[in-house]
Design a protein around this motif. Structure first.
Motif: not given
Length: 452
Positions: A354-371
């Motif tokens: 699972q991957v979280w994204t900084r709130k300030a960079n929320a636009a970079e989050a992808t759906v159900d992001e998993c590396w």
């Protein structure tokens, strides 16, 4: 003259000596690891001068209180009396209700014989309850308190040995991490039954609860009590303190309002501070025809406290920070039991993918992001690598993607194929590592599996 004084001393000793007979009814949670009665006798006789304890056990593996209440041999022993304390322990997973057995058999007989009815509260385990052990222990607490209420309504004197709550306190003393040795040492190799140390903790709760009127508010002088096998003095004192507080003998120690903090030298924990988001897909039934069928789940990290703001409401979690020296630090998210694997300026990846994204960079989050986690190293139980899970290959179907192998997310959690194999189409290969110069801003240099 000396012989007369010796005779008087013997008479006085005999006068102050007191016999306590205890009948234990239960199952393997009572009789494994040498029997809880053995440690009860040792601790009670050491804590209470002049007390001589005689114990009897009746029961068998997996026996419930209902079964015991219907067993002729058990009922006969209970009706005969010959005990000052009758201890009841129900099946650890609460397979069936013991209310009727307590109401109709055990409580009336304890009352008739002027005996104390002692209840042995058990605990949640990784084997039976999964991740949330506190919730499982609270369930058992509620059940045993209901049994106590039934017994008191019959007129029996009742005392609860809060073994489950004592286990929970030990777990919370290590940040709620039940994979930590300080807690796991309470369990035997099946991670279910109590070890000798676990029974020692239970016995302490019994001694303090069943004999609470004999103790001052400082509890028992632990220096007079022998250590259990493999037990340190520090552990013994800690167990006695927990038991004393749970029995209501010692006043609870006020923890005070201590702000959660992380070691400043642990770059992973420091880098986790702040607000994060995960972009998750909504169920199709809730999309309402919208083209963007997603929502943002928020996570706020403050010290070691983690708050998840999900659609169901706020949930509290925590970080378990283990630092070794100046350049080795592990950070585990509880109760998910996932470790930080990679931390950049805008993303954090855990070793369950699972991957979280900084709130300030929320636009970079992808759906159900998993590396994908170490896809080139993973093998399933049959020895197949991620190559077998590519589309068109023997296991290239979603059905196989829950398969696990030797790789582990944590001690009790194996890594599944979909968390590491791109062919399952639920994880993607992580982006390239940053340059050495950029990495050094956040990295723990010697820790290969946790890049921060």
């Amino acid at each position: 003259m000396a012989s007369r004084l010796g005779a008087v001393f013997c008479l006085v000793s005999a006068a102050v000596a007191e016999q306590q007979n205890v009948l234990f009814l239960g199952n393997s949670f009572s009789f494994v690891s040498g029997g809880v009665w053995t440690q009860y006798k040792t601790i009670a006789e050491a804590c209470v001068p002049g007390l001589q304890v005689s114990t009897t056990f009746q029961g068998q593996g997996a026996e419930t209180l209902r079964m015991a209440g219907e067993d002729p041999a058990t009922v006969s022993m209970v009706r005969e009396g010959h005990y000052d304390i009758l201890v009841l322990q129900d099946q650890s997973e609460l397979a069936e209700s013991g209310y009727d057995a307590v109401k109709d058999v055990f409580a009336p007989q304890a009352k008739a014989h002027g005996a104390l009815l002692g209840l042995y509260e058990t605990w949640a385990t990784p084997d039976a309850d999964g991740k949330n052990l506190t919730q499982g222990t609270l369930l058992r607490k509620g059940y045993y308190e209901a049994l106590a209420k039934v017994a008191r309504e019959v007129g029996a004197e009742v005392a609860m040995a809060r073994g489950g709550e004592a286990f929970d306190k030990v777990m919370k003393s290590v940040g709620g991490d039940w994979e930590y040795p300080n807690f796991l040492h309470l369990l035997s190799g099946d991670y279910d039954h109590p070890s000798e140390l676990g029974l020692n903790l239970v016995a302490w709760t019994m001694v303090l609860s069943f004999n609470r009127k004999r103790f001052p508010t400082t509890g028992c002088d632990t220096s007079k009590v022998p250590n259990a096998p493999g037990q340190s003095d520090e552990q013994k004192i800690f167990y006695a303190k927990i038991a004393c507080e749970l029995a209501g003998v010692c006043p609870p120690e006020s923890a005070g309002a201590v702000a959660p903090a992380v070691p400043p030298g642990c770059k992973a924990a420091v880098g986790m501070q702040g607000e994060w988001v995960r972009k998750l897909k909504l169920p199709a039934s809730e999309c309402g025809g919208s083209s963007d069928c997603t929502y943002l789940e928020h996570w706020v990290v403050s010290g070691t406290q983690v708050t998840q703001y999900a659609r169901e409401g706020a949930k509290l979690h925590s970080l378990r920070v283990s630092q070794y020296g100046t350049d080795l630090c592990y950070v585990k998210l509880l109760p998910m039991f996932a470790y930080i694997k990679r931390l950049t300026q805008t993303k954090v990846m855990f070793n369950d993918c699972q991957v979280w994204t900084r709130k300030a960079n929320a636009a970079e989050a992808t759906v159900d992001e998993c590396w994908c986690v170490s896809s080139g190293l993973w093998k399933d139980a049959a020895g197949d690598t991620c190559a077998a899970y590519e589309q068109g290959q023997p296991k290239g179907q979603d059905y196989y993607c829950d398969s696990t192998g030797e790789a582990r997310v944590s001690m009790f959690r194996s890594m599944r194929a979909w968390e590491t194999c791109p062919g399952c189409q639920r994880c993607t290969e992580p982006p390239p590592l940053p340059s050495a110069s950029a990495r050094s801003l956040l990295a723990t240099p010697r820790l290969e599996d946790v890049l921060v």
